[in-house]
Enzyme design. Structure first.
Site, PDB file in Angstrom:
ATOM      1  N   LYS A  32       0.841  -1.213   0.000  1.00 44.24           N
ATOM      2  CA  LYS A  32       0.000   0.000   0.000  1.00 44.24           C
ATOM      3  C   LYS A  32       0.869   1.254   0.000  1.00 44.24           C
ATOM      4  O   LYS A  32       0.633   2.185  -0.776  1.00 44.24           O
ATOM      5  CB  LYS A  32      -0.882  -0.002   1.269  1.00 44.24           C
ATOM      6  CG  LYS A  32      -1.508   1.338   1.590  1.00 44.24           C
ATOM      7  CD  LYS A  32      -2.381   1.297   2.825  1.00 44.24           C
ATOM      8  CE  LYS A  32      -1.674   1.598   4.120  1.00 44.24           C
ATOM      9  NZ  LYS A  32      -1.302   3.003   4.370  1.00 44.24           N
ATOM     10  N   ARG A 103      -3.937   9.554   4.352  1.00 40.02           N
ATOM     11  CA  ARG A 103      -2.718  10.317   4.594  1.00 40.02           C
ATOM     12  C   ARG A 103      -1.905  10.481   3.300  1.00 40.02           C
ATOM     13  O   ARG A 103      -1.299  11.520   3.053  1.00 40.02           O
ATOM     14  CB  ARG A 103      -1.899   9.564   5.641  1.00 40.02           C
ATOM     15  CG  ARG A 103      -0.519  10.098   5.915  1.00 40.02           C
ATOM     16  CD  ARG A 103      -0.564  11.310   6.800  1.00 40.02           C
ATOM     17  NE  ARG A 103       0.766  11.794   7.120  1.00 40.02           N
ATOM     18  CZ  ARG A 103       0.985  12.927   7.751  1.00 40.02           C
ATOM     19  NH1 ARG A 103      -0.020  13.679   8.133  1.00 40.02           N
ATOM     20  NH2 ARG A 103       2.199  13.327   8.025  1.00 40.02           N
ATOM     21  N   ASP A 127      -4.910   7.906   9.534  1.00 40.39           N
ATOM     22  CA  ASP A 127      -5.207   7.179  10.764  1.00 40.39           C
ATOM     23  C   ASP A 127      -5.267   8.100  11.965  1.00 40.39           C
ATOM     24  O   ASP A 127      -4.623   9.139  11.993  1.00 40.39           O
ATOM     25  CB  ASP A 127      -4.117   6.142  11.001  1.00 40.39           C
ATOM     26  CG  ASP A 127      -4.027   5.193   9.847  1.00 40.39           C
ATOM     27  OD1 ASP A 127      -4.915   4.358   9.724  1.00 40.39           O
ATOM     28  OD2 ASP A 127      -3.076   5.325   9.061  1.00 40.39           O
ATOM     29  N   ASP A 317       4.773   0.285  12.069  1.00 38.34           N
ATOM     30  CA  ASP A 317       3.611  -0.453  11.570  1.00 38.34           C
ATOM     31  C   ASP A 317       3.634  -1.941  11.969  1.00 38.34           C
ATOM     32  O   ASP A 317       2.617  -2.622  11.904  1.00 38.34           O
ATOM     33  CB  ASP A 317       3.512  -0.336  10.037  1.00 38.34           C
ATOM     34  CG  ASP A 317       3.166   1.082   9.609  1.00 38.34           C
ATOM     35  OD1 ASP A 317       2.707   1.868  10.457  1.00 38.34           O
ATOM     36  OD2 ASP A 317       3.367   1.411   8.427  1.00 38.34           O
TER      37      ASP A 317
HETATM   38  N1  EPU Z   1       6.506  14.219  11.030  1.00 34.54           N
HETATM   39  C1  EPU Z   1       6.582  15.531  11.392  1.00 34.54           C
HETATM   40  N2  EPU Z   1       6.594  16.490  10.411  1.00 34.54           N
HETATM   41  C2  EPU Z   1       6.555  16.180   9.098  1.00 34.54           C
HETATM   42  C3  EPU Z   1       6.472  14.822   8.717  1.00 34.54           C
HETATM   43  C4  EPU Z   1       6.457  13.857   9.712  1.00 34.54           C
HETATM   44  O1  EPU Z   1       6.623  15.860  12.569  1.00 34.54           O
HETATM   45  O2  EPU Z   1       6.575  17.095   8.262  1.00 34.54           O
HETATM   46  C5  EPU Z   1       6.422  13.189  12.076  1.00 34.54           C
HETATM   47  C6  EPU Z   1       5.051  12.520  12.052  1.00 34.54           C
HETATM   48  O3  EPU Z   1       4.092  13.271  12.749  1.00 34.54           O
HETATM   49  C7  EPU Z   1       5.331  11.189  12.686  1.00 34.54           C
HETATM   50  C8  EPU Z   1       6.738  10.864  12.173  1.00 34.54           C
HETATM   51  O4  EPU Z   1       7.312  12.123  11.795  1.00 34.54           O
HETATM   52  O5  EPU Z   1       5.348  11.274  14.064  1.00 34.54           O
HETATM   53  C9  EPU Z   1       6.758   9.895  11.026  1.00 34.54           C
HETATM   54  O6  EPU Z   1       6.167  10.467   9.895  1.00 34.54           O
HETATM   55  P1  EPU Z   1       6.541  10.069   8.403  1.00 34.54           P
HETATM   56  O7  EPU Z   1       6.454  11.303   7.591  1.00 34.54           O
HETATM   57  O8  EPU Z   1       7.802   9.279   8.371  1.00 34.54           O
HETATM   58  O9  EPU Z   1       5.343   9.084   8.055  1.00 34.54           O
HETATM   59  P2  EPU Z   1       4.197   9.251   6.989  1.00 34.54           P
HETATM   60  O10 EPU Z   1       4.799   9.488   5.645  1.00 34.54           O
HETATM   61  O11 EPU Z   1       3.159  10.156   7.479  1.00 34.54           O
HETATM   62  C10 EPU Z   1       4.285   6.684   6.415  1.00 34.54           C
HETATM   63  C11 EPU Z   1       3.280   5.581   6.320  1.00 34.54           C
HETATM   64  C12 EPU Z   1       2.828   5.134   7.700  1.00 34.54           C
HETATM   65  C13 EPU Z   1       4.040   4.734   8.516  1.00 34.54           C
HETATM   66  C14 EPU Z   1       5.080   5.876   8.550  1.00 34.54           C
HETATM   67  C15 EPU Z   1       6.355   5.528   9.262  1.00 34.54           C
HETATM   68  C16 EPU Z   1       2.148   6.077   4.272  1.00 34.54           C
HETATM   69  C17 EPU Z   1       0.901   6.503   3.587  1.00 34.54           C
HETATM   70  N3  EPU Z   1       2.118   6.046   5.589  1.00 34.54           N
HETATM   71  O12 EPU Z   1       3.592   7.785   7.033  1.00 34.54           O
HETATM   72  O13 EPU Z   1       2.017   3.989   7.489  1.00 34.54           O
HETATM   73  O14 EPU Z   1       3.627   4.427   9.837  1.00 34.54           O
HETATM   74  O15 EPU Z   1       5.418   6.249   7.187  1.00 34.54           O
HETATM   75  O16 EPU Z   1       6.942   4.410   8.693  1.00 34.54           O
HETATM   76  O17 EPU Z   1       3.138   5.733   3.639  1.00 34.54           O
HETATM   77  C18 EPU Z   1       0.115   2.609   7.700  1.00 34.54           C
HETATM   78  O18 EPU Z   1       0.384   2.149   6.581  1.00 34.54           O
HETATM   79  O19 EPU Z   1      -0.742   2.098   8.457  1.00 34.54           O
HETATM   80  C19 EPU Z   1       0.828   3.805   8.155  1.00 34.54           C
HETATM   81  C20 EPU Z   1       0.385   4.566   9.118  1.00 34.54           C
END
Ligand code: EPU
Length: 428
Positions: A32, A103, A127, A317
């Site tokens: 995904k 997201r 989420d 995850d």
């Molecule tokens: N963060 C910030 N500022 C930002 C970006 C991120 O503070 O500008 C913080 C977030 O709030 C969080 C942490 O950094 O606490 C991780 O965020 P990241 O940007 O790495 O994650 P994401 O891109 O929002 C993706 C996956 C998530 C997965 C995370 C970490 C997708 C759509 N989502 O989220 O997957 O947990 O990376 O590996 O790719 C899931 O699939 O169930 C899921 C939640």
């Protein structure tokens, strides 16, 4: 409640009865968290893209709806296949009704801004596990020359043409790395992203972009160097989505708590090295093969301590699955969450099944019990929902899981795949 679901879908449940060992073959579909980004990236150039190994999940349909509103039409010519036709008539607006559902909708920001010079994006949903800011996406794009304004729930950005920049992240954010990388592909000059995320899904996106004609060095490392190219040099491509390591881990966890032997075809052991190491410590017998991973388990799992970290660390995850395994393990395990402080909500559901778990701040202490005891529970998000299914396999009697539209967002026929290897599970 998800307002866009029919009332019947809200009421659907999964029923599981722990009935002993699992035996057989499970095929792991594409990830995904890769396919949604590949889809968003088709905004960058006109023409027909073909994606294979695409999971049949709700989030793909939602991203398809968002892209249709922008000007990219999606069709599904066969199982696991998508064709995305970028018509060239791109509207750089991502409306609230679609964006609030996933997201990954944030991933249209970079491609739209770099291609159109402007974008209007509702703030992303996803989420429910605490605030998930996008400050790093914004700061990075500002360093590349974008100007941002926030008005009436929409983020508005402009830039005649983005320019290359040297960007160093405080934290290797997955989404920010993806947005800046896709934006940098059409920027004027060279962009360097230091402390970039390097999850296998990021590497998949890099390889997709390179096959389209982008120039990216340092793929798979924390330093990505992207040299901007002219839009006319990009071309649409065919691409096979990287297998889903989180779905693969779900079947490993299922085998751990139920016992038995599974051939998990498509799983990439090289994308799960640290997790496999920990699972081996917990007593799983793991054999990487040419086609996937064979896992066998004939004893109660052993407790371990785990901390979540960005890749190559243990992914957040995986954590609900690990806590579920620890809930029936021999001993006491401590799990530390380093990414999302609020991501322990499913623990109270596990407690309803008789698990002995205490949380304090970023930590959970899990005292394993020999067996859980079936009860009605809720899926609060995708990964927590899958963990409830695994917990049901470890429980005596019947576990009924509600809120399963969360599971459908990220899991391709979890119920059918588990039924096929002997689990007593059905969807009502
Ligand atoms: N963060 C910030 N500022 C930002 C970006 C991120 O503070 O500008 C913080 C977030 O709030 C969080 C942490 O950094 O606490 C991780 O965020 P990241 O940007 O790495 O994650 P994401 O891109 O929002 C993706 C996956 C998530 C997965 C995370 C970490 C997708 C759509 N989502 O989220 O997957 O947990 O990376 O590996 O790719 C899931 O699939 O169930 C899921 C939640």
């Amino acid at each position: 409640m998800n307002a866009l679901l029919e009332p019947d879908e809200q009421l659907e449940t999964i029923r599981v009865r722990g009935n002993g060992p699992l035996e057989g073959t499970v095929h792991v579909p594409g990830a995904k968290n890769s396919v949604l980004k590949l889809m968003a990236t088709t905004i960058l150039c006109d023409g027909a893209f073909e994606l294979s190994n695409v999971p049949d999940i709700a989030d793909v349909a939602i991203m398809g709806d968002l892209l249709a509103a922008i000007g990219v039409e999606m069709t599904r010519p066969g199982p696991g296949e998508l064709v995305l036709v970028n018509t060239g008539k791109i509207t750089p607006v991502a409306p609230y009704e679609l964006v609030e559902r996933i997201r990954a909708s944030i991933n249209v920001l970079g491609p739209l801004l770099t291609r159109c010079g402007e974008v209007r994006l509702s703030m992303p949903g996803g989420d429910d596990f605490g605030a998930r800011p996008i400050d790093m996406h914004i700061a990075g794009l500002e360093a590349m020359g974008a100007e941002f304004k926030f008005s009436h729930g929409y983020l508005e950005a402009r830039a005649d043409r983005l320019h290359g920049a040297d960007i160093t992240f405080d934290f290797p954010s997955v989404g920010a790395t993806e947005n800046l990388m896709t934006a940098a592909v059409l920027a004027d000059g060279v962009t360097t992203i230091d402390n970039a995320a390097r999850e296998p899904e990021i590497t998949d996106l890099c390889e997709f972009l390179v096959s389209m004609g982008a120039k990216i060095d340092g793929i798979g490392t924390p330093t990505l160097v992207i040299e901007g190219v002219e839009q006319s040099t990009l071309r649409p491509v065919r691409h096979q989505t990287v297998p889903d390591r989180i779905q693969a881990a779900t079947y490993l966890a299922a085998c751990s708590v139920a016992g038995g032997r599974l051939d998990i075809v498509g799983a990439r052991a090289d994308h799960m090295t640290m997790l496999l190491d920990r699972f081996a410590n917990m007593g799983l017998d793991l054999t990487p093969t040419d086609t996937g991973i064979v896992v066998a388990s004939d004893e109660r799992p052993r407790s371990i301590d785990v901390a979540t970290l960005p890749y190559p660390g243990i992914a957040t995850d995986y954590k609900p699955l690990i806590i579920t395994m620890l809930a029936v393990a021999d001993g006491v395990g401590i799990v530390t969450e380093n990414l999302y402080p609020g991501r322990f909500r499913y623990v109270e559901e596990l407690q309803r099944l008789g698990a002995d778990v205490r949380t304090s701040g970023h930590h959970a202490v899990i005292r394993g019990v020999p067996r859980l005891s079936g009860a009605p529970v809720k899926a609060h998000d995708i990964r927590a929902g899958a963990a409830m299914v695994v917990a049901g396999l470890a429980a005596e009697g019947e576990t009924t899981i509600s809120g399963i539209h969360h599971i459908d967002r990220g899991y391709d026929d979890l119920v059918g795949r588990l039924q096929a290897v002997g689990a007593d599970i059905e969807r009502d």
